[in-house]
Design a protein around this motif. Structure first.
Motif, PDB file in Angstrom:
ATOM      1  N   GLU A   1       0.828  -1.203   0.000  1.00 15.86           N
ATOM      2  CA  GLU A   1       0.000   0.000   0.000  1.00 15.86           C
ATOM      3  C   GLU A   1       0.866   1.260   0.000  1.00 15.86           C
ATOM      4  O   GLU A   1       1.771   1.406   0.806  1.00 15.86           O
ATOM      5  N   ARG A   2       0.575   2.167  -0.940  1.00 14.40           N
ATOM      6  CA  ARG A   2       1.298   3.434  -1.059  1.00 14.40           C
ATOM      7  C   ARG A   2       0.515   4.360  -1.983  1.00 14.40           C
ATOM      8  O   ARG A   2      -0.470   3.951  -2.607  1.00 14.40           O
ATOM      9  N   ASP A   3       0.951   5.594  -2.071  1.00  9.32           N
ATOM     10  CA  ASP A   3       0.303   6.570  -2.952  1.00  9.32           C
ATOM     11  C   ASP A   3       1.027   6.613  -4.289  1.00  9.32           C
ATOM     12  O   ASP A   3       2.248   6.807  -4.337  1.00  9.32           O
ATOM     13  N   VAL A   4       0.281   6.423  -5.364  1.00 12.36           N
ATOM     14  CA  VAL A   4       0.853   6.492  -6.707  1.00 12.36           C
ATOM     15  C   VAL A   4      -0.108   7.279  -7.599  1.00 12.36           C
ATOM     16  O   VAL A   4      -1.287   7.397  -7.286  1.00 12.36           O
ATOM     17  N   PRO A   5       0.368   7.809  -8.723  1.00 12.76           N
ATOM     18  CA  PRO A   5      -0.532   8.539  -9.630  1.00 12.76           C
ATOM     19  C   PRO A   5      -1.455   7.595 -10.376  1.00 12.76           C
ATOM     20  O   PRO A   5      -1.200   6.389 -10.471  1.00 12.76           O
ATOM     21  N   ASP A   6      -2.552   8.122 -10.917  1.00 19.52           N
ATOM     22  CA  ASP A   6      -3.417   7.330 -11.785  1.00 19.52           C
ATOM     23  C   ASP A   6      -2.671   7.049 -13.084  1.00 19.52           C
ATOM     24  O   ASP A   6      -2.219   7.983 -13.756  1.00 19.52           O
TER      25      ASP A   6
ATOM     26  N   SER B   1      -0.918   9.643 -16.039  1.00 21.05           N
ATOM     27  CA  SER B   1       0.491   9.917 -15.749  1.00 21.05           C
ATOM     28  C   SER B   1       1.246  10.308 -17.020  1.00 21.05           C
ATOM     29  O   SER B   1       1.057   9.716 -18.084  1.00 21.05           O
TER      30      SER B   1
ATOM     31  N   ASP C   1      -5.507  -0.387  -7.635  1.00 21.93           N
ATOM     32  CA  ASP C   1      -4.724  -1.132  -6.641  1.00 21.93           C
ATOM     33  C   ASP C   1      -3.676  -2.014  -7.314  1.00 21.93           C
ATOM     34  O   ASP C   1      -2.566  -2.176  -6.791  1.00 21.93           O
TER      35      ASP C   1
ATOM     36  N   GLU D   1      -0.900   0.249  -8.232  1.00 24.78           N
ATOM     37  CA  GLU D   1      -0.226   0.723  -7.028  1.00 24.78           C
ATOM     38  C   GLU D   1       0.908  -0.232  -6.628  1.00 24.78           C
ATOM     39  O   GLU D   1       1.972   0.206  -6.190  1.00 24.78           O
TER      40      GLU D   1
ATOM     41  N   HIS E   1       3.795  -0.102  -9.691  1.00 23.32           N
ATOM     42  CA  HIS E   1       4.309   1.206 -10.107  1.00 23.32           C
ATOM     43  C   HIS E   1       5.794   1.352  -9.786  1.00 23.32           C
ATOM     44  O   HIS E   1       6.236   1.083  -8.674  1.00 23.32           O
TER      45      HIS E   1
ATOM     46  N   ARG F   1      -5.460  -5.815  -5.729  1.00 20.87           N
ATOM     47  CA  ARG F   1      -4.139  -5.733  -5.085  1.00 20.87           C
ATOM     48  C   ARG F   1      -3.449  -7.091  -5.125  1.00 20.87           C
ATOM     49  O   ARG F   1      -2.228  -7.178  -5.310  1.00 20.87           O
TER      50      ARG F   1
END
Length: 327
Positions: free
Chosen positions: A34-39, A43, A89, A92, A95, A296
């Motif tokens: 789990e982390r923050d990534v761009p769509d 991108s 997910d 994510e 990435h 995920r």
């Protein structure tokens, strides 16, 4: 006399048992992704390709990290109704780690097809996938070919008729037949003009979502109907109305990995143990998790398989999750 016991069903169900320690390991592995990534579809680093196929072109998203941790690229074939938003997910997880080609099959809105000529049957869709492989010049390279849901069905069909070949083939919850009501495809859609089907989208949404309790699952169904291109959907559905994998896949001798971990209205877990059992060289990996983590889980499996080569086989991190299939 006692009630007769269905021994094959008991064996299939036992394959879906998992001890608490292994289930906890699965949750920890998924949580770690789990982390923050761009769509990915917005991108600036995502390359958009249109690959020529029979009677048109299909769209591919290409993600290529500057410093991938994987050893080989991934070709990902989503399900029939899969939209970009449904695989946030999945992306994510991979990435900046895995080079990936996300293939939108020809029934998707993004395809550019000759409406008069374009076929939508499984033979054509399988050929499209091999055409993509050849176009990307991966046919002589090591890579992972992954298909989920209807994408998995396309890959298995391509193996049956010899259309598709890849070093490592993975299917996640492959559909053995079309999930949409057969009566509707047989008695209703053939007589409906496309403009009527377009107006019927709200009704189709209700039919499709009936009995769906999972929020994530309901959102998938909504996206599927909302993004459907009526003429493509109508032709594709009618082309595969009688499609059935059971009874046809025993001739697949190539090693195929079948992945499962969740259960919902459309994806019946017992189905995947049966599919695995019918293929003589299949391997079944069961990673139990909640339906909300389905995409995920796809990302995790693809990340791990991309970190090993074909000759290395199953990734060490997933070895404990492989189940012996009764045949």
């Amino acid at each position: 006399m006692g009630i007769p016991i269905n021994e094959p069903l008991i064996k299939e169900q036992s394959v879906l048992d998992i001890n608490p320690e292994l289930e906890q390991k699965a949750q920890e592995m998924l949580t770690a992704t789990e982390r923050d990534v761009p769509d990915f579809w917005e991108s600036s680093t995502t390359e958009i390709l249109y690959v020529p196929v029979d009677d048109g072109e299909i769209r591919i998203y290409h993600f290529k990290p500057d410093n991938p941790i994987s050893k080989r690229p991934l070709i990902f074939v989503p399900g029939w109704g899969g939209t970009e938003m449904g695989y946030v997910d999945f992306y994510e997880v991979i990435h900046d780690k895995v080079e990936c080609y996300y293939v939108e099959t020809r029934e998707k809105r993004s395809s550019k097809l000759d409406r008069k000529k374009a076929k939508m049957d499984m033979n054509q869709k399988a050929k499209d996938i091999q055409d993509v492989i050849n176009y990307l010049k991966l046919d002589k390279e090591d890579f992972v070919l992954f298909g989920t849901c209807w994408g998995g069905a396309i890959l298995l069909h391509g193996l049956i008729d010899g259309t598709i070949d890849a070093p490592t083939i993975i299917t996640h919850d492959p559909m053995h037949t079309l999930w949409f009501p057969k009566w509707f495809l047989k008695y209703v859609t053939p007589f409906l003009p496309v403009f009527v089907i377009r107006m019927m989208k709200p009704i189709l949404r209700r039919i499709q979502m009936r009995g769906m309790n999972e929020e994530v699952q309901r959102k998938r169904a909504e996206n599927f109907i909302d993004n459907a291109e009526p003429w493509k959907w109508k032709r594709a559905a009618e082309s595969v109305r009688d499609f059935e994998l059971f009874g046809t896949i025993s001739g697949i001798t190539k090693e195929v990995f079948i992945i499962n971990g969740t259960q919902d209205k459309i994806h019946d877990q017992i189905t995947y143990t049966k599919i695995a059992a019918e293929m003589p060289s299949s391997r079944f990996i069961f990673i139990k998790t909640d339906e909300s983590r389905r995409e995920r889980l796809m990302g995790l499996v693809n990340l791990e398989f991309s970190k090993v080569t074909k000759d290395e086989g199953i990734p060490p991190s997933l070895e404990d999750f492989e189940k012996k299939i009764p045949r």
